[in-house]
Design a protein around this motif. Structure first.
Motif, short mmCIF file in Angstrom:
data_model
loop_
_atom_site.label_atom_id
_atom_site.label_comp_id
_atom_site.label_asym_id
_atom_site.label_seq_id
_atom_site.Cartn_x
_atom_site.Cartn_y
_atom_site.Cartn_z
N PHE A 58 -8.46 -0.56 8.98
CA PHE A 58 -8.71 -0.06 7.70
C PHE A 58 -9.13 -0.84 6.75
N SER A 59 -8.39 -2.19 6.48
CA SER A 59 -8.82 -2.94 5.53
C SER A 59 -10.45 -3.43 5.85
N GLY A 60 -10.64 -3.55 7.13
CA GLY A 60 -12.12 -4.04 7.40
C GLY A 60 -13.27 -2.87 6.93
N LYS A 61 -12.42 -1.69 6.61
CA LYS A 61 -13.85 -0.71 6.32
C LYS A 61 -13.60 -0.62 4.73
N GLY A 62 -12.46 -1.31 4.00
CA GLY A 62 -12.08 -1.15 2.50
C GLY A 62 -11.44 0.11 2.27
N GLU A 63 -10.96 0.45 3.32
CA GLU A 63 -9.81 1.73 3.00
C GLU A 63 -8.31 1.38 3.14
N LEU A 64 -7.50 2.41 2.68
CA LEU A 64 -6.20 2.10 2.52
C LEU A 64 -5.52 2.38 4.04
N VAL A 65 -4.58 1.70 4.20
CA VAL A 65 -3.73 1.96 5.57
C VAL A 65 -3.10 3.44 5.36
N PRO A 66 -2.86 4.36 6.19
CA PRO A 66 -2.08 5.36 6.01
C PRO A 66 -0.82 5.36 5.46
N ASP A 67 -0.46 6.51 4.58
CA ASP A 67 0.61 6.43 3.59
C ASP A 67 2.01 5.86 4.37
N ASP A 68 2.32 6.51 5.32
CA ASP A 68 3.68 6.71 6.13
C ASP A 68 3.68 5.42 6.85
N LEU A 69 2.61 4.71 7.43
CA LEU A 69 2.64 3.50 7.91
C LEU A 69 3.21 2.38 7.03
N THR A 70 2.47 2.61 5.83
CA THR A 70 2.37 1.66 4.53
C THR A 70 3.74 1.58 4.14
N ILE A 71 4.47 2.61 3.86
CA ILE A 71 5.70 2.59 3.19
C ILE A 71 6.77 2.47 4.13
N GLN A 72 6.71 2.74 5.28
CA GLN A 72 7.61 2.51 6.23
C GLN A 72 7.85 0.86 6.70
N LEU A 73 6.62 0.32 6.60
CA LEU A 73 6.36 -1.25 6.70
C LEU A 73 7.06 -1.82 5.69
N TRP A 74 6.59 -1.43 4.28
CA TRP A 74 7.19 -1.92 3.02
C TRP A 74 8.51 -1.75 2.92
N LYS A 75 9.35 -0.75 3.45
CA LYS A 75 10.75 -0.39 3.37
C LYS A 75 11.57 -1.50 4.25
N VAL A 76 10.83 -1.47 5.37
CA VAL A 76 11.49 -2.67 6.43
C VAL A 76 11.54 -4.09 5.86
N ARG A 77 10.31 -4.21 5.39
CA ARG A 77 10.42 -5.87 4.91
C ARG A 77 11.20 -6.00 3.42
N ILE A 78 11.35 -4.94 2.55
CA ILE A 78 12.32 -5.25 1.59
C ILE A 78 13.69 -5.34 1.88
N ASN A 79 13.85 -4.40 3.01
CA ASN A 79 15.46 -4.37 3.48
C ASN A 79 15.72 -5.72 4.03
N ASP A 80 14.70 -6.49 4.80
CA ASP A 80 15.15 -7.53 5.51
C ASP A 80 15.25 -8.63 4.41
N CYS A 81 14.72 -8.47 3.36
CA CYS A 81 14.63 -9.56 2.07
C CYS A 81 16.00 -9.34 1.48
N VAL A 82 16.50 -8.07 1.32
CA VAL A 82 17.86 -7.78 0.77
C VAL A 82 19.05 -8.46 1.66
N ARG A 83 18.69 -8.16 3.05
CA ARG A 83 19.59 -8.47 4.02
C ARG A 83 19.81 -10.07 4.10
#
Ligand code: ADP
Length: 195
Positions: free
Chosen positions: A55-80
């Motif tokens: 997606f980034s290679g085409k200048g498009e957004l990565v699908p929302d559900d994948l993006t939010i899921q990834l972001w949540k996991v990352r933030i939770n890891d940072c909190v933990r």
């Protein structure tokens, strides 16, 4: 869940979101998370890593559900791991939420105090900045002019409506063509005035 106190750094590709986010995030009681960096840190052999390249290679957004899921996991890891201490620090986000649907999904996780809108009306200046960054930071998505223009178009069509979503009271528009230190000064002044 308690919502994280959050400042958004918002603007088109090349407007300096990463520079401002990183600098603000280096101060005590601020924690910076750039969604693009989270994607770039993925193992490119994984399904998600491949989706990002596609997606980034085409200048498009990565699908929302994948993006939010990834972001949540990352933030939770940072909190933990106590890198992000939400009871002491404010979250500084750049690159997320990137469209209205993401903002809606994230509403029960983030308490947005201000949206710093790095405004640059001069598209050609943004294209030049991105081309310079491609060489400096080895960012392949910045190298190709056609992809750059697609990313700017994606910003106009999908990200800009967020300004209306958050509304005038939260938006603080800053001239992104100023020096980085002036932009940072405006951001810090606005945060200080908030008390
Ligand atoms: P820039 O700072 O130039 O806007 P980023 O590093 O934030 O670029 O993002 C690079 C690419 O990563 C985007 O073009 C997009 O494909 C993907 N990406 C980053 N954040 C998001 C997001 N919140 N939702 C969907 N895709 C995203």
């Amino acid at each position: 869940m308690k919502r994280y106190k959050t400042y958004l750094i918002f603007g088109p590709p090349g407007s300096g979101k990463g520079t401002q986010g990183t600098t603000l995030g280096s101060l005590p009681q601020f924690f910076h998370c750039a969604c693009g960096d989270v994607f770039r840190s993925l193992d490119t052999r994984t399904e998600l890593g491949q989706a990002f390249i596609y997606f980034s290679g085409k200048g498009e957004l990565v699908p929302d559900d994948l993006t939010i899921q990834l972001w949540k996991v990352r933030i939770n890891d940072c909190v933990r791991s106590h890198h992000f201490k939400p009871e002491l620090a404010a979250l500084v986000l750049d690159g997320i939420p990137r469209n209205v649907r993401q903002a809606e999904i994230m509403q029960d996780m983030i308490d947005v105090r201000k949206v710093f809108h790095l405004h640059c009306a001069d598209r050609e200046a943004l294209v030049k900045r991105l081309q310079r960054r491609a060489l400096k930071d080895n960012r392949l998505d910045d190298a190709n002019e056609e992809v750059i223009r697609e990313r700017l178009a994606t910003y106009e069509a999908l990200s800009k409506p967020l300004l209306e979503f958050y509304g005038e009271k939260l938006i603080h528009t800053i001239d992104a063509t100023q020096t980085p230190v002036k932009v940072l000064g405006e951001i810090i002044n606005a945060i200080n005035q908030e008390g």
